[in-house]
Write an enzyme that holds these catalytic residues in place. Structure first.
Site, short mmCIF file in Angstrom:
data_model
loop_
_atom_site.label_atom_id
_atom_site.label_comp_id
_atom_site.label_asym_id
_atom_site.label_seq_id
_atom_site.Cartn_x
_atom_site.Cartn_y
_atom_site.Cartn_z
N LYS A 70 0.86 -1.19 0.00
CA LYS A 70 0.00 0.00 0.00
C LYS A 70 0.90 1.24 0.00
O LYS A 70 1.94 1.26 0.69
CB LYS A 70 -0.87 -0.04 1.26
N SER A 145 -9.62 1.07 2.73
CA SER A 145 -8.79 1.93 1.91
C SER A 145 -7.63 1.21 1.23
O SER A 145 -7.04 1.77 0.31
CB SER A 145 -8.25 3.08 2.76
N SER A 169 -9.71 -1.18 6.92
CA SER A 169 -9.12 -1.01 5.58
C SER A 169 -8.38 -2.20 5.02
O SER A 169 -8.01 -2.20 3.85
CB SER A 169 -8.19 0.19 5.57
N1 GLN Z 1 -13.13 3.51 6.22
C1 GLN Z 1 -12.55 3.90 7.47
C2 GLN Z 1 -12.14 5.34 7.42
O1 GLN Z 1 -12.29 5.95 6.39
C3 GLN Z 1 -11.38 3.02 7.81
C4 GLN Z 1 -10.22 3.30 6.96
C5 GLN Z 1 -8.99 2.57 7.36
O2 GLN Z 1 -9.05 1.54 8.02
N2 GLN Z 1 -7.86 3.16 7.00
O3 GLN Z 1 -11.69 5.89 8.38
#
Ligand code: GLN
Length: 482
Positions: A70, A145, A169
């Site tokens: 990532k 994400s 994510s």
């Molecule tokens: N969707 C959640 C957020 O936008 C979690 C994202 C993540 O785990 N980085 O905060």
């Protein structure tokens, strides 16, 4: 080829790292899903070096395994954009600890993958560099994400990848793309070299297509690191627990996560998982987790304040991108740089977080959320006195269409089953468990992948590996994943 197979063959000098990495790079170059933001120009050179290490007698657990990272994970000499314009030109001067451990074990980074900007999103659509498409169905989101890392594994370009999980994510895109995704206990994987979103929640973890590969990844990255003050000193042999049994285990099915908000296919997957667990000698009992409801509100009131603080460093004065218009004083240049550099969702989070921390609102929002967090952690601890693990959906639906969730709130609701885990620091895994067919019904053979989630007590990460391996053995491989 699975990571374990590549490593075995490369260690035995029956295959070369160079060949494995070359194939993966070709796959990445041919990708049509916007999975990679950059490729590693030194990948082939590094693969040749792995072959030389093997020839000189080293045995490497990830010998010649091509991996994807990532793009919020730092590797010396490679870009790390975090999916943001503001870091478009940033090249990391150092390598993060988890990544370094993979390199030491013989893995080769082929590229950096797309993500929601700074990890803020649930669909993969919030990247400044365009949405990632789901390799299972390119009209749908791959989940976020860690969208590109999940997609890179699901598309068969690499066998394993790293993502980060602040509120789901890793687990969410794993569920939407049909791979295994795991968030270890907070503190088991070093955050050194991770571009921070919300530091008390951020955790690095792997994507894989089978339990053996999952175990090798965990074995390699879970380690104490003095450069991360929250790093824990624990060690587990994750490959040893692959052969474990779940006979006699008590699994709690979380009632609050089984409500009307779920699609029929998700309920079907949970019921199917429940039946399989019972066949394997585990008992599944209904458990109430009332705090699940408070989880989402508490999460956004803790994650956004931390983000507003972490993102203050991107001011256009040091390493982040400066506006080309440098007229006015330093404050104007900073605010112009941030205005141009951050996307809409990131700005919304900074505003939310700054508001929740501001004097007069701190007690009503941030401090209250911290109290809710403590209650949530206590509730989990109490529940785990009676069960070995919890079962619940990873998300209320299968992957949705690109553009389907246009308002912020409906996007936030995608995380309803995942964020509470991060607030409590617990380990959790998403396992592919069947599909949704064209009619929206659950299918054990084909369609959009569905994930089921297991949560284990603090530091009992190994239980999740045993669950994954046992379910994998008990089901037809085609049923678990394509
Ligand atoms: N969707 C959640 C957020 O936008 C979690 C994202 C993540 O785990 N980085 O905060």
């Amino acid at each position: 080829m699975k990571a374990s197979q590549t490593a075995t063959r490369v260690n035995a000098q029956k295959a070369s790292a160079l060949e494995a990495v070359k194939t993966a790079l070709e796959g990445a170059k041919a990708d049509q899903h916007n999975i990679f933001l950059s490729l590693n120009p030194l990948a082939l050179e590094q693969a040749a070096r792995v072959d030389a290490r093997v020839k000189s007698g080293e045995h490497l657990p990830l010998a010649g395994v091509p991996i994807a990272l990532k793009d919020n994970l730092c590797v010396a000499g490679l870009p790390a954009t975090a999916g943001s314009r503001i870091l478009e030109d940033y090249v990391s001067p150092y390598t993060g600890s988890a990544v370094q451990r993979l390199l030491d074990a013989g893995a080769v980074v082929i590229g950096k993958t797309n993500l929601d900007e700074f990890g803020m999103g649930s669909s993969g659509e919030n990247s400044a560099f365009g949405a990632t498409l789901n390799p299972r169905d390119p009209t749908r989101v791959p989940g976020g994400s860690s969208s590109g890392s999940a997609a890179s594994v699901a598309a068969g370009i690499v066998p394993v990848a790293l993502g980060t999980d602040t509120g789901g994510s890793i687990r969410l895109p794993a569920a939407f793309t049909g791979c295994i995704g795991m968030k270890p206990t907070y503190g088991r994987v070093s955050r050194y070299g991770v571009i921070a979103y919300a530091s008390s929640l951020d955790q690095v973890g792997p994507f894989a297509l089978d339990s053996a590969d999952l175990a090798i990844m965990l074995q390699t990255i879970c380690a104490h690191d003095p450069r991360d003050a929250t790093s824990l000193e624990t060690a587990t042999d994750f490959t040893a627990v692959l052969e474990g049994s779940i006979k006699g285990w008590r699994i709690g099915l979380v009632s609050e996560a089984m409500g009307a908000g779920n699609s029929a296919s998700v309920i079907g997957a949970i019921e199917s998982a429940r039946a399989t667990l019972e066949t394997l000698g585990a008992s599944v009992v209904d458990i109430s987790l009332p705090s699940l409801e408070a989880g989402l509100a508490a999460y956004y009131l803790i994650a956004t304040p931390e983000a507003s603080s972490n993102l203050a460093r991107y001011d256009g004065m040091r390493f982040s991108k400066r506006s080309s218009d440098v007229s006015g004083d330093i404050n104007e240049v900073m605010s112009r740089s941030r205005g141009e550099g951050f996307g809409a969702e990131v700005k919304r989070r900074i505003l939310m977080g700054t508001y929740a921390l501001s004097s007069g609102y701190y007690d009503a929002y941030y401090s209250k959320a911290l109290r809710a967090r403590a209650l949530i952690a206590a509730e989990f601890a109490r529940i785990f006195e009676g069960v070995d693990a919890l079962l619940l959906p990873t998300a209320p639906s299968a992957a949705f269409k690109l553009g389907a969730k246009a308002d912020a709130l409906s996007m936030y609701l995608t995380d309803v089953d995942t964020v509470t885990v991060n607030l409590a620091g617990l380990p959790a895994i998403s396992l592919p468990f069947g599909f949704e067919d064209e009619t929206g019904a659950y299918s054990s053979s084909a369609g959009l992948p569905i994930g089921v989630q297991f949560i284990a007590p603090l530091l009992e990460d190994a239980r999740l590996v045993t669950l994954s391996a046992t379910l994998e053995r008990a089901t037809d491989a085609a049923f678990l994943r394509v």
